[in-house]
Every structure is written in C-alpha cells, then in structure tokens.
Design an enzyme around this catalytic site. Structure first.
Site, PDB file in Angstrom:
ATOM      1  N   HIS A   1      10.838   1.910  -0.331  1.00  0.00           N
ATOM      2  CA  HIS A   1      11.054   0.479  -0.487  1.00  0.00           C
ATOM      3  C   HIS A   1      10.315  -0.260   0.626  1.00  0.00           C
ATOM      4  O   HIS A   1       9.933   0.321   1.632  1.00  0.00           O
ATOM      5  CB  HIS A   1      12.547   0.115  -0.432  1.00  0.00           C
TER       6      HIS A   1
ATOM      7  N   ASP B   1      13.522   9.461  -7.283  1.00  0.00           N
ATOM      8  CA  ASP B   1      14.351  10.144  -6.300  1.00  0.00           C
ATOM      9  C   ASP B   1      15.773   9.619  -6.199  1.00  0.00           C
ATOM     10  O   ASP B   1      16.595  10.239  -5.538  1.00  0.00           O
ATOM     11  CB  ASP B   1      13.678  10.163  -4.926  1.00  0.00           C
TER      12      ASP B   1
ATOM     13  N   TYR C   1      11.883  -7.839  -8.523  1.00  0.00           N
ATOM     14  CA  TYR C   1      10.757  -7.407  -7.695  1.00  0.00           C
ATOM     15  C   TYR C   1       9.884  -6.364  -8.385  1.00  0.00           C
ATOM     16  O   TYR C   1       8.704  -6.232  -8.074  1.00  0.00           O
ATOM     17  CB  TYR C   1      11.245  -6.897  -6.336  1.00  0.00           C
TER      18      TYR C   1
END
Length: 991
Positions: free
Chosen positions: A267, A297, A528
């Site tokens: 991130h 993940d 996002y």
C-alpha cells in the site's frame, strides 16, 4: 463571429495573467520561473498571437513569432474556443488532444510549465481550509486509517484530530432492532496509525534530499555487491533526474522495453491521484516496464480456494456486506469470530467504526465465540468463549463441527437440497465412508488441541442458533487463517459451513459488523483502486466507471512480461520464475501459468522501487538482499519518503513527500476495484479534499512531481500531466463524481470534506444472499458476476457452473482435478510446516503467527520514531533501541527462562530476529504471536551471526507457495525456536 471571439480571448489572455499576478503572490512567483515566448495560433496561421513572458510579466503581441519556445496550435476555431474557455468539457478536450486537433510543441518542461500556469491562474485564488480562532488553519486529510482535521500554523502541523461532524453535515442513520434504536456517534473513529502521522511527517527518518550511493558510478563501476553496505552522498535534483532519465534511456536502448521493473509495496499513502494504481501506473505505462504481478496476499485462501465453491471472483473470493449490520442486530443470536480480530485490523481502513456496532450486539445479548491461537483484543473487549487452536489446523476443527451437524441433523436440509450441489459426496467424506476416517471431534483433537467435548458443544450451540460467522479481518473473508499452508482449506470450510446453515436467511450470514452499514451505495465517488489518472484499463477498476466519468488519455504498457511478486528474488537470481494470475474477472483465469522471462523480452536489469518498504511483506525476505546485490541489476532507484527497508539498497534515492505536503482527494475506506463498496465499513461516507497542509520538507517532492520531472526529460511530461497539476487532477476527480452535484468546488476547498447523506430506511440495500436463500433474482447493488457468467437467467444464482453453491467445485474438477495439494473434495491436509513435520519441529518447536499490526498500517508509521514506538504493545525500548514485540505463553517462557520484556532471539534455518518478549497467558501453548510488516530491517553481525534487530519477522517465514498451481504466500506456516538473548549493549555499539 467565432473568429472575433477567439481574437478577443487571445487579446485578453495577457492582461488577465498580469492581473492575476498582481493580486496573487503564489501565481506571481510561478510566473517568474521562466522567461519564454509562447505562441497560440490556428493551424492555418489565420489567427495567432504570441506572449513574451519575462521577469514575471506578460507582453501580448499580435501576429506570429518565428521561433517561439512553446507553440500551441489548434486545427480550427471551434477547437480553439472549446479549449480556451474556463472549465471546458474535459471529454471534448481529451478527444481533441487524442485526435491531434490541438498540438502543443516545444521542450517538454516548458510545455508542462505553461499549461499548468494557465490552470493555476484559475486555482491560485482558492481559499484552502478554514481559519480557526487560535490562528491556525484547519485543513482536512485522508489517511489509511481515516479522515483527519489538520491544524496548521506558520507552515507547521500543530495537531491532528478526528473529523467531528457538525449540524450542517448530513444526519446519521438509525437502526431499530429488538425494541431499541441505534445511531452511530458523529465522529470519525480512526485507527491509531492515523493519529501517528504528525510524528511520521516530522520523523528524523525522512529522506529530504536526493542521494546517490557513494560507490555507484552510472558511467563507470556500479558495485552492485555493496548495496546495503556503502553510504550515500547528497546530490542535486538535476543530477538525480538526469541519472534516472539517462538510465531509463540506456536500458531501453541496450535491452529493450521490459528491462525495468517497478515493484510497489502493498500500500501507499491515500488518494486517487498519488496512489500507485493511479500516477505510478500512468508513469510506468509511458516508459514501458515489466509488471510485478502481485499475489492476493490478503485473500490467499479465499481466492485460490473458497471462490470455487461460490464464485465472488470480482471480490477475490470474499463476500460483500450489504444489509448485514441491520440483519445481524435484528436477527442474529450467536457470532463466531474465527481467526478474526477487527479491533486490531479495522478491516484495513475503517478505524473503530465497527466497535460501536459490536458493543450494540453485546448489549442485545448476542453471544460471542472466538477461535484463534491468540486471545486477541476483540475477544478481550467483547468477551465470550475463547477456543485456542493450533495454527493452520482450522480446517480439521471445521470438518469436525460439520460432522456433528450431519450426525445430529443440525443443518438446513431444505437449503442444502435446493441451493447446493455435491453435498452427498461431502457428507460421505465427513462420515468417513470414502476413506474410512470419520471426521469426529475425537479425530481432530490431536491436530487442533481443541477438546472433543468443546467441539460437540460448539457444534450444537451453532447449529441451534441463528449465527453470523466472522471469518478473517472483514468477517466475510479477507485475511485471517487464509495466509498459511492450510489457508485454502480453511476458507473453503468457512463458506461450506455457511451453506450448511442456510446462508442468507434472517440472522444467518457472514460478517463481523465491520461492514454492511446502511449507507448510500448508489452515490458515486471513485475508490483508490478505480484507476485515478492512470488511463490503464486492465489492472485496476478504471474501465468500470472512472474512465467514462473522468475522461483522460489512455495509457498502455507495451510490455506484456510479468514477474511474480513472491518469486521476484528467484527471477533475479536464477533468471526465471513461474507464476499464476491474480485477476478478478473470472474464476478460471487463476489456472493460467505465466513464465518469466517471456519470449522476446529481456531479463530485468533495473529496479525502480516506489512507495513504502516491502521487505517485511515478502516472505523469507532475506532473499531480497541477494537479489538487490545481484550483478545483473545494473541500477536501483528508490522513490521513498523514509529511509527504511530496501531504500538502503538503492543506487539513487529520490525523496518523496507525504500526502500532508501535496494535494489529493479520496473517500474514507473506499478501495474500489476488487473491493466494491468497501466504504460500507464506515458509519458516514466521508469524501475529503486532501489539502496540501504544509510545504514539502527539505527538497522532497510529491510522487506526481517526481514522475513529471523524470518524464519531461524523456519528452512525455505533457502526455503524463495533460497540462494538469495535482490540484487540477483533484478538481477533475471532484467534477466526475456525484459530490459536485451537492457542494460547489470553492466551498469544498474551504471546508475540505463532504458527508454523503445516509440511505433512507425505505430504500436501504437488501441483505446479501437473502435473494439466493429465497430463490429470487439478485437484488444487491454490485456489478458481479459479469453478464456472461450466469449459469441460469441473468440475475439468478451464483457465479458457479451450476449457479448453486458447490460442495464439490466444478471449476476445480474441470481445470485442476489431480492436484493433491488442492483436492477437488476439500480434504484436511496437515501443514507442510507444522507440528506434523517432526524432523523440523524437533529443532523449531514453536508455531509463529504474525498478523497485521494493530498500531501501524503495513510499514506506515512503524519505526520513524513516531509515537507508536512508545506503545509497549508494539515495540519495547531496551538499552536505547526499540525492539519489535513477540508474545509467548507463560509455560513456553518459563521453559526458556525468559521473563517479561526480556530480549529473545527468534530463529529458524532462514534467519534470526531479535524481539522483546511479552509473556502472556493470552497465547496458546506452543504458539508465539507477533506482527508482520515492520518498517525496519536492520541486520547486524555479532559473534559471526547475522540477526535483524528491526523486527522483520518475514525473514523467518517460508517462501513456498501454499499449494501447487498457485502464486500464494504462507507466512503463518512457520516453525521457530526462541531463546534468551543478552547482547543488547553490543547492538548499541554496532548500530
């Protein structure tokens, strides 16, 4: 008439720019940056004017100039009028640019500067933020942990506070359940790491100047073997940018597109413009790069396992939360939290929004059960029965519970008969009719450590009550026990259990009250992962809504080569790797292997690392050290905010600023992309302008600006920016959304946020899967499955070949029928690194689990001397150094003569990490519990042994994939030993 209007506009442009410069110091300063001649004309030369910009003044001259620095040429009058008016239709502007109806020619840095200057003349006068009585200006900010008010005085952040809603903001929703009314508090209840951002901004770990490794010479000896060892020297931005741009050109000329890879961390900082799926992707597409294919993940077992039973590919195998808060509070009797700790994980971005809802559930008398090796903070807060379990044996416990349901008839027989397929075969397996081994509570006891009597009691309690299963961080998937060798087995069992209990019926569903709030799902604002400014239509959600709502020039990466993230070190060191695709479009895509290098493309010779550290999010992360030092890697660029992790392995370091030092825009908790409608985890949809609160510290620059500066040296800066600054892109995002219909741009800039009104009770979303349980058309507002993926009529059934829940998945039967590590029938398979692997367990007898941290977000705000260092539940200070925390049970600690907050060495054959130990009765015997994703990776050598004192626990975790035929990580299948460590004083001297 049109030609007269155009002449008038061009005539007025010069005086307008001078007038703005006279009243706005920021614009005046920008105008003084260059002395150039700019010409604006029609293609046929019939109308034209040039502008001489010098010493911060603009002189407007009629006619054409023979040698302008910047030449803006319009095909015709209509195109010129379209683009020269204030607030033009951006769809028409992009159309004109794509079809060469307008061309802006000249040196790229000057072209970008002038186009941004024109936009800045409109935005430089905006009032940003709200003046406060104490002399501060209150700005707004969105972080990975929620929205903040940022109080700034004299270009310094004074304090951060959660956003409090006022009377002008939209009213909150109310849920009426069991004779009571519940309304959430009118404040953003944010995660701890959001409040630590001030100290992170001002951390002494900030990279403030461009730097070059002292023994790296791009024109001579590069010394790759010294990465991570040799120091750095400060260089100028021009030197750094020339080196980076020069190396990109050299790589393309020598090897061809694809010799550069751009690894991104899990991130980055929040925002629709600066995020890696936005600006970074646009940057990479314009120069060409080998894409690092990420593994899912946080969804490992759900994507590679559970998805085959019920579809949900566009949610990466997990469920949504529509209507579940209201349904749970009204109907549920029991909540089973299985490998689920929402008080720590906050479902990634939500803060403590769900805490109040769970407290309501407790007040209503809903019972709680917690199945976890750790008596985690959620269990501590809400109470209820704790069932400790040995890591990665969860599927055995689940099968024993289902066995009891079959034996005692405690499952929904009508639902199973009408809504599922393959149950008879599954039932026979539970009863042992296929392999001679009934999956009884006694069968599982030696595996899980859970007494058979407890299993029977749990099975009966669960089978007789309307139960919500909270599996993983999100309650309906996402994280938890899915991140280990048995991760797919567990996730598959979770959805199978819910199918046996009638998932979708009142009070029977998946969730932990962390998502499913009754918000307005139809109000549009991009998340996002919806692509931002990328122009990319494949690797994010841009094509669904964003591209149509915010027209922008498409970008396309000509390189088709992929390198798997978890095998990235092997790809470098061994020169080859094989991976399997992560793509939410369809279930079947995951069966397609890809190889690196792809025929026709080069091996990787340059690494352009962006964002936070990823050393501690990659398993067996010591592999990365060898990869970075490999002789085939000729150049490593690291664009980072803090000196941490792999930044210390770079040749050239470009200092990026935080999101407090640049403009962006976003919505709290809204991921978009593969996590559609994830904003329903918050109580109020908050959309915020991420103000540029302070000027960038030192010489740091925004990621967007760095990309622009590099690309200007490659001649594509204008194509990257489309003439826009970050604030201009923010306005384009704003205008593309429904927010622009509710609040004007000027007011939004001043106030900084908008609260979307809650959905009226009469039009709230139905409960997810209620339609399926009742045999109706799908009625929840999600875009999945795709029209072609319905087995029955459109809107009827699940995204499976049968349209029903499949206990024996047809997609596995068709595409991977002979895989012993992922059998079609979900057999229990002991972990390939667990207590059954006795030879290994004899040396390393403790099972280590390392979950997401409660106090940091991946590597964000860990280390950096932020106040999270002072939280003893996170790090412990010993002899001046802050050590990562490891929890250990009392008996295990006593056996090793370890006391509370002693330093211990946690080790196995892969490495060693020094931690401070928290001796606690809240950890199951034989288990040690830590956090993954420390920002620090600090290897030191003592007595010939290398140990990490930063807390990089993934140094110890295996790099093996969960199961054959997948690109899946297994960090929670990890055996270690722990012993007392007494070299703290020597560490201080070495460090």
């Amino acid at each position: 008439m049109k030609r007269t209007i155009l002449r008038t506009i061009l005539f007025a442009l010069g005086p307008m720019l001078n007038r703005v410069a006279g009243t706005r110091p920021a614009f005046r300063a920008r105008l003084k940056q260059h002395d150039i001649v700019v010409q604006i004309r029609l293609k046929d030369g019939s109308i034209g004017r040039h502008f001489i910009i010098a010493a911060g003044k603009v002189k407007s001259v009629a006619g054409l100039h023979p040698r302008p620095h910047v030449n803006m040429v319009f095909k015709d009058v209509d195109t010129a009028l379209l683009m020269m008016k204030p607030d033009p239709d951006m769809g028409e502007v992009v159309h004109a640019a794509k079809n060469f109806k307008v061309m802006v020619m000249g040196p790229d840095p000057l072209v970008v500067w002038f186009m941004q200057l024109l936009n800045f003349s409109q935005t430089s006068g905006l009032q940003m933020g709200t003046p406060m009585p104490d002399g501060c200006t209150r700005f707004t900010m969105l972080t990975n942990g929620g929205p903040l008010f940022v109080h700034v005085k004299n270009d310094k952040i004074v304090r951060l506070t959660p956003i409090d809603l006022d009377d002008k903001d939209a009213p909150s929703w109310t849920i009426r359940a069991r004779g009571r009314s519940f309304t959430p508090r009118r404040q953003a209840t944010i995660a701890p790491h959001a409040m630590a951002m001030k100290s992170a901004v001002y951390s002494d770990k900030r990279i403030l100047y461009p730097m070059k490794r002292v023994d790296f010479d791009p024109n001579g000896d590069r010394n790759p073997q010294n990465r991570g060892k040799s120091g750095y020297e400060r260089i100028s931005w021009d030197e750094a940018l020339d080196m980076v741009a020069g190396e990109i050109k050299r790589q393309k000329a020598k090897y061809g597109p694809g010799s550069m890879v751009i690894p991104m961390s899990s991130h980055h900082q929040w925002g629709n413009v600066g995020y890696y799926l936005s600006a970074l992707m646009r940057f990479g597409n314009l120069i060409g790069f080998t894409r690092m294919a990420a593994n899912p993940d946080s969804w490992e077992g759900w994507y590679w396992g559970a998805m085959h039973h019920w579809g949900q590919s566009q949610r990466v195998g997990i469920t949504g939360g529509y209507g579940t808060v209201e349904d749970c509070l009204k109907e549920c009797e029991l909540m089973v939290y299985w490998s689920c700790d929402p008080e720590s994980t906050n479902c990634a971005y939500m803060g403590f929004e769900g805490t109040q809802r769970r407290l309501w559930a407790k007040e209503l008398g809903i019972e709680f059960i917690h199945i976890d090796p750790h008596y985690n903070p959620s269990a501590q807060l809400f109470g209820g029965r704790w069932i400790p379990i040995k890591p990665q044996t969860d599927a055995a416990l689940a099968q024993a519970i289902m066995h009891e349901w079959v034996v005692e008839g405690l499952y929904d027989k009508d639902y199973v008969a009408t809504r599922t397929t393959g149950f008879d075969e599954w039932r026979d397996h539970l009863l042992g009719q296929d392999d001679g081994v009934p999956k009884t509570p006694e069968w599982q006891e030696s595996e899980t450590g859970v007494p058979a009597r407890v299993v029977r009691a749990l099975a009966r309690q669960w089978g007789k009550k309307k139960t919500y299963l909270a599996a993983g961080a999100g309650g309906g998937g996402f994280g938890g026990a899915c991140r280990g060798a048995g991760g797919a087995q567990w996730a598959r069992c979770m959805v199978m259990m819910m199918a046996m209990q009638g998932m979708g019926k009142p009070g029977v569903n998946m969730g932990n009250l962390q998502s499913g709030a009754p918000v307005d799902y139809e109000f549009y604002f991009p998340g996002y992962a919806d692509g931002g400014i990328s122009g990319e239509l494949q690797w994010n959600g841009n094509a669904v809504n964003n591209y149509q709502k915010m027209p922008h020039v498409l970008s396309m990466n000509p390189v088709r080569q992929l390198v798997p993230r978890q095998q990235f070190p092997e790809a470098i060191i061994e020169g080859k790797a094989t991976g399997y695709l992560w793509d939410g479009m369809a279930t079947e895509i995951q069966f397609q292997p890809y190889t690196y290098p792809m025929p026709g493309y080069p091996r990787i010779h340059m690494i352009y690392k962006y964002g936070g550290s990823s050393f501690s999010t990659l398993t067996e992360s010591n592999r990365m050290v060898a990869a970075y030092r490999h002789e085939s890697i000729e150049c490593v660029v690291n664009q980072s905010i803090w000196m941490e992790g792999e930044a210390q392995f770079a040749d050239i370091i470009l200092p990026a600023c935080t999101n407090f030092e640049r403009y962006d825009i976003g919505e709290w908790g809204s991921g978009g992309g593969y996590v559609q409608h994830s904003f329903d985890g918050v109580n109020h949809r908050v959309i915020a302008l991420q103000h540029k609160c302070i000027e960038p510290l030192g010489e740091s620059r925004s990621d967007y600006q760095i990309f622009t500066d590099v690309l200007c040296r490659l001649g594509v800066g204008a194509m990257f920016t489309e003439g826009c600054s970050e604030l201009d892109w923010v306005k384009r995002v704003f205008n593309s959304s429904d927010v622009a219909k509710r609040i004007n741009w000027k007011e939004f800039c001043k106030k900084g946020y908008y609260v979307v009104p809650a959905e009226p009770e009469a039009t709230r979303s139905p409960v997810i899967f209620r339609w399926f349980a009742e045999g109706r058309m799908k009625d929840v507002p999600e875009l999945a499955p795709l029209p072609s993926q319905w087995a029955d009529d459109f809107g009827k059934g699940l995204q499976t070949p049968s349209g029903k829940f499949e206990f024996i998945p047809e997609t596995l039967k068709r595409s991977d029928p002979d895989n012993p590590e992922r059998p079609v029938l979900n057999r229990y398979i002991p972990s390939w690194e667990g207590l059954r692997t006795t030879a290994l367990a004899d040396h390393f007898p403790l099972q280590m689990i390392a979950t997401h941290s409660r106090y940091s977000f991946h590597t964000n705000v860990d280390g950096k001397n932020s106040f999270t260092n002072d939280i003893e539940d996170h790090r412990v200070k010993v002899d001046g150094h802050y050590y990562w925390l490891l929890r250990m049970g009392v008996q295990d600690a006593q056996a090793r003569s370890v006391a509370h907050h002693d330093l211990v060495k946690v080790f196995n054959d892969r490495g060693a990490v020094i931690c401070a130990v928290d001796v606690s009765p809240m950890v199951a015997s034989g288990v040690v519990k830590s956090f993954e994703s420390s920002a620090e990776f600090v290897p030191v050598e003592i007595d010939g042994e290398w140990v990490d004192i930063g807390g990089c626990m993934n140094t110890l975790t295996p790099s093996r994939t969960q199961m054959r035929g997948t690109s899946s990580m297994s960090p929670n299948s990890c055996l270690v030993q722990v012993e007392k460590w007494t070299h703290a004083a020597r560490v201080r001297k070495v460090a």
